[in-house]
Design an enzyme around this catalytic site. Sequence first.
Site, PDB file in Angstrom:
ATOM      1  N   PHE A 278     -34.639   8.641 -15.979  1.00 17.55           N
ATOM      2  CA  PHE A 278     -34.265   9.482 -17.122  1.00 17.55           C
ATOM      3  C   PHE A 278     -35.525   9.840 -17.892  1.00 17.55           C
ATOM      4  O   PHE A 278     -36.318   8.967 -18.258  1.00 17.55           O
ATOM      5  CB  PHE A 278     -33.307   8.714 -18.036  1.00 17.55           C
ATOM      6  CG  PHE A 278     -32.974   9.426 -19.323  1.00 17.55           C
ATOM      7  CD1 PHE A 278     -31.998  10.403 -19.360  1.00 17.55           C
ATOM      8  CD2 PHE A 278     -33.645   9.116 -20.508  1.00 17.55           C
ATOM      9  CE1 PHE A 278     -31.687  11.062 -20.543  1.00 17.55           C
ATOM     10  CE2 PHE A 278     -33.340   9.767 -21.694  1.00 17.55           C
ATOM     11  CZ  PHE A 278     -32.360  10.737 -21.715  1.00 17.55           C
ATOM     12  N   ASP A 364      -2.903  11.166   0.773  1.00 17.24           N
ATOM     13  CA  ASP A 364      -4.294  10.787   0.550  1.00 17.24           C
ATOM     14  C   ASP A 364      -5.212  11.558   1.497  1.00 17.24           C
ATOM     15  O   ASP A 364      -4.821  12.577   2.086  1.00 17.24           O
ATOM     16  CB  ASP A 364      -4.418   9.248   0.700  1.00 17.24           C
ATOM     17  CG  ASP A 364      -5.543   8.656  -0.116  1.00 17.24           C
ATOM     18  OD1 ASP A 364      -6.699   8.803   0.306  1.00 17.24           O
ATOM     19  OD2 ASP A 364      -5.273   8.054  -1.178  1.00 17.24           O
ATOM     20  N   ASN A 478     -16.589   8.770  -3.196  1.00 17.30           N
ATOM     21  CA  ASN A 478     -16.834   7.598  -2.348  1.00 17.30           C
ATOM     22  C   ASN A 478     -18.288   7.258  -2.044  1.00 17.30           C
ATOM     23  O   ASN A 478     -18.583   6.667  -1.014  1.00 17.30           O
ATOM     24  CB  ASN A 478     -16.058   7.756  -1.042  1.00 17.30           C
ATOM     25  CG  ASN A 478     -14.602   7.398  -1.267  1.00 17.30           C
ATOM     26  OD1 ASN A 478     -14.292   6.264  -1.612  1.00 17.30           O
ATOM     27  ND2 ASN A 478     -13.727   8.367  -1.124  1.00 17.30           N
ATOM     28  N   CYS A 522     -10.703   7.611  -9.439  1.00 13.09           N
ATOM     29  CA  CYS A 522     -11.006   6.684  -8.357  1.00 13.09           C
ATOM     30  C   CYS A 522     -12.447   6.925  -7.920  1.00 13.09           C
ATOM     31  O   CYS A 522     -12.913   8.056  -7.909  1.00 13.09           O
ATOM     32  CB  CYS A 522     -10.049   6.968  -7.188  1.00 13.09           C
ATOM     33  SG  CYS A 522     -10.335   5.950  -5.727  1.00 13.09           S
ATOM     34  N   SER A 523     -13.139   5.865  -7.615  1.00 10.40           N
ATOM     35  CA  SER A 523     -14.420   6.022  -6.936  1.00 10.40           C
ATOM     36  C   SER A 523     -14.498   4.859  -5.968  1.00 10.40           C
ATOM     37  O   SER A 523     -14.978   3.785  -6.309  1.00 10.40           O
ATOM     38  CB  SER A 523     -15.584   5.983  -7.926  1.00 10.40           C
ATOM     39  OG  SER A 523     -16.810   5.878  -7.224  1.00 10.40           O
ATOM     40  N   GLY A 525     -12.073   2.995  -5.192  1.00 13.50           N
ATOM     41  CA  GLY A 525     -11.485   1.974  -6.077  1.00 13.50           C
ATOM     42  C   GLY A 525     -12.120   2.117  -7.446  1.00 13.50           C
ATOM     43  O   GLY A 525     -12.190   3.207  -8.010  1.00 13.50           O
ATOM     44  N   ASP A 530     -14.426   3.466 -16.552  1.00 11.92           N
ATOM     45  CA  ASP A 530     -15.115   3.360 -17.839  1.00 11.92           C
ATOM     46  C   ASP A 530     -14.385   4.213 -18.859  1.00 11.92           C
ATOM     47  O   ASP A 530     -13.508   4.999 -18.519  1.00 11.92           O
ATOM     48  CB  ASP A 530     -16.584   3.784 -17.683  1.00 11.92           C
ATOM     49  CG  ASP A 530     -16.711   5.181 -17.091  1.00 11.92           C
ATOM     50  OD1 ASP A 530     -16.314   6.143 -17.768  1.00 11.92           O
ATOM     51  OD2 ASP A 530     -17.163   5.320 -15.935  1.00 11.92           O
ATOM     52  N   GLU A 610      12.478  -7.397   1.984  1.00  9.10           N
ATOM     53  CA  GLU A 610      11.344  -6.790   1.273  1.00  9.10           C
ATOM     54  C   GLU A 610      11.750  -5.448   0.659  1.00  9.10           C
ATOM     55  O   GLU A 610      11.362  -5.122  -0.460  1.00  9.10           O
ATOM     56  CB  GLU A 610      10.164  -6.611   2.235  1.00  9.10           C
ATOM     57  CG  GLU A 610       9.527  -7.943   2.610  1.00  9.10           C
ATOM     58  CD  GLU A 610       8.500  -7.843   3.738  1.00  9.10           C
ATOM     59  OE1 GLU A 610       7.599  -8.687   3.780  1.00  9.10           O
ATOM     60  OE2 GLU A 610       8.627  -6.935   4.601  1.00  9.10           O
TER      61      GLU A 610
HETATM   62  C1  DGJ Z   1     -11.289   5.402  -1.278  1.00  6.88           C
HETATM   63  C2  DGJ Z   1     -10.059   5.179  -2.096  1.00  6.88           C
HETATM   64  O1  DGJ Z   1     -10.251   4.200  -3.051  1.00  6.88           O
HETATM   65  C3  DGJ Z   1      -8.910   4.875  -1.154  1.00  6.88           C
HETATM   66  O2  DGJ Z   1      -7.766   4.514  -1.850  1.00  6.88           O
HETATM   67  C4  DGJ Z   1      -8.678   6.094  -0.314  1.00  6.88           C
HETATM   68  O3  DGJ Z   1      -8.286   7.154  -1.132  1.00  6.88           O
HETATM   69  C5  DGJ Z   1      -9.937   6.433   0.452  1.00  6.88           C
HETATM   70  N1  DGJ Z   1     -11.079   6.530  -0.406  1.00  6.88           N
HETATM   71  C6  DGJ Z   1      -9.763   7.717   1.195  1.00  6.88           C
HETATM   72  O4  DGJ Z   1     -10.914   8.152   1.783  1.00  6.88           O
END
Ligand code: DGJ
Length: 723
Positions: A278, A364, A478, A522-523, A525, A530, A610
Amino acid sequence: MSIGISDDGKLFTIDTENTSYQMKVTSQGHLIHTHYGRRIYGDASINLERKDRGFSQNPTPEKKLRDYSIDYLPLELSGFGSGDYRTSAVTIMNGDGSTCFNPVFEGYELKKGKYSIEGLPAFATDNAETLVITLVDKASQVRARLFYSFLQEKDIITRALEIENDGDKDIRILKAMSTSFDIAYGDYDLISFPGRHCYERVENREHVSWGCKRLGSTRGYSSHQMNPAFILAERNTDEENGEAIACALVYSGSFVAEVEKSQYGSFRVQIGINDEAFSYPLAPGECFRGPEAILSFSAEGLDRLSYNLHMAARENLIREIPDRKHRPVLINSWEGCYFDFSAQNIIDLARDAKTLGADMVVMDDGWFGKRDDDFSGLGDWYVNEKKLKMTLGEMVERINKEGIRFGIWFEPEMVCEDSDLYRAHPDWALTVPGRTPSYGRSQLVLDFSRKEVRDNIFEQMSRIMDSANIEYIKWDANRHISEFFSRGAEDQGTTGYRYMLGLYEFLEKFKNRYPGVILEGCSGGGGRFDYGMLHYFPFIWTSDNTDPIDRLSIQRGTSFFYPPETMGCHVSASPNHQDGRETPFFTRCATALTGTFGYELVPSRLSDEERSIMKWANEYNRSNWEIISKGRYHRLSDPEQDDYYAWMIVANDGSKAILHTVSKTNHGNNRSVSIRLRGLDEKAWYRIGENVVSGSVLMYSGMLIPDRKGCYEAGIFIIEKVE
Ligand code: DGJ
């Protein structure tokens, strides 16, 4: 009035319901921090001693100022290079090449309402004031403006920092902490929330000793590896007793948090954008705005601290969202199908979802471009009709006809080299010419600091959104950034920051265009869990690890700063796909049911028993949603000592509570487990199953948990006040 200013305009006290935050201007114009803790009345600087200390520089050669040094004064904003040797809050490279910044008080302004920060998310309230204190480095005419506000009942103080170059030379900001203050005395533990992919935000408590402890992320995202939030707790502070200060950044990019115990035993506490990679140029007349940081103080232990933070996130940060009454219980296709599905599989999931009382299916990864595995396709947001064997519109129509709503997955910030987008615009990825980039999951990060990149992705996504009745988006990311190099920028020291500004702008635009669509963050998970993200995404996929036993510590750690309904929690298949552990279906439900609930499995593969638990669970989450999303959350077990986890949530009117327990293990001839509940009315009586027990017994004596017959056994208890 909650911001008090002394008649001479030198003492500033921000009061919330139970706390005071105080600062004072010294004889030499430095702004010192005099108190943060319980409510006080009067000037706390009387508690500070001045001494002639060796090797702590003085501002003048005069004898009378030998006892004055910014090297030991508790400062509210420290600058590098003027005699304070602790880690600095602001470092500037001046036009003359020097790195000195000596901020002294210039003035203040008290404004109605809480400040906002252009382009950045922040907490909001109608019921506050803003104190702006301006400090100036006289030689360079660089000004730092400190913005303070508060959330009265939640005992939250907010602060933001602005730096303006009023000099006549170009300067560079090398470090700019959003909040920074020194605590003159004490002995503290630092509680942080480190982790890794599939093991995020696990509580880590350590004694703060000499030197500077630096926590942070240099990944361009807030990260799985360290959350931008920490707690400074007195050594004996536990859930119910003792003092603690929470500090967090409302930002989703690289950050740093520092806690330094100085030579004289004081503590510097700060958080802001990470200074690594930075370097922000400011021409004369230009201004830099940093993200907001928040603080909260509790004298009643960590439980109360979390309550303050949860209520603030709920009421002052997370945008009003559709379906606030109840989040849809969903079946996500990921762990059930991975890349191997057609539209018919998704329709079948929907049909099953209907019979089991779920509300939505989410398709997904794998429905678009050339995407049969994770080596190609990102960046090409058009439906792969060859794979689905019908149009998206047709598929969603059939799903809706089943009485089920539809959601879809996107990963907008990423691109694969094997994609039409990359082939057309290789320079849109964050890579450095002449260098081989690093790959994460075989993909690169798109340069969201550039408008043309954002516009292209927005347009592609809108085409999909407008082609079908899409009511929900899971927004994934991801990998993290490694090459902070934008081909569209003249200066690379700002790339990470401008990426975030670009992302926030995109999200703002997207939310305005599709206000009815529910967004899940999501990233991989919880790689970007944040307060910055929560402003746009009311909940976030907590972790890619769906094993209910690992999830216990992940969700527990997350609960310190983030309310339970912000955690996406799904039941998956057993043995678990991440760690192979086998657990009972009910236990998987018990762990997931206090969050935004759903499934990562194909229900037709479940047993009848179940499936009937599944029906019950969906109804349980729905009928207790008011408590889950508004109530007070209590962590009841100590993972260091107990071989079980227990947590409860109490309705705000105290009429009902839910208690969940999961044992991590079991032993022959095991010890009985009794749990002391919290948050009930000691004088009231409560029905639990067949028993009616007084609140005082449940809280001060305890509640016996039925004997465990095996490992990973769970209990769910409904505790209702008897009128
Ligand atoms: C990471 C996510 O956290 C998962 O739940 C799923 O969506 C995969 N990516 C899909 O590529």
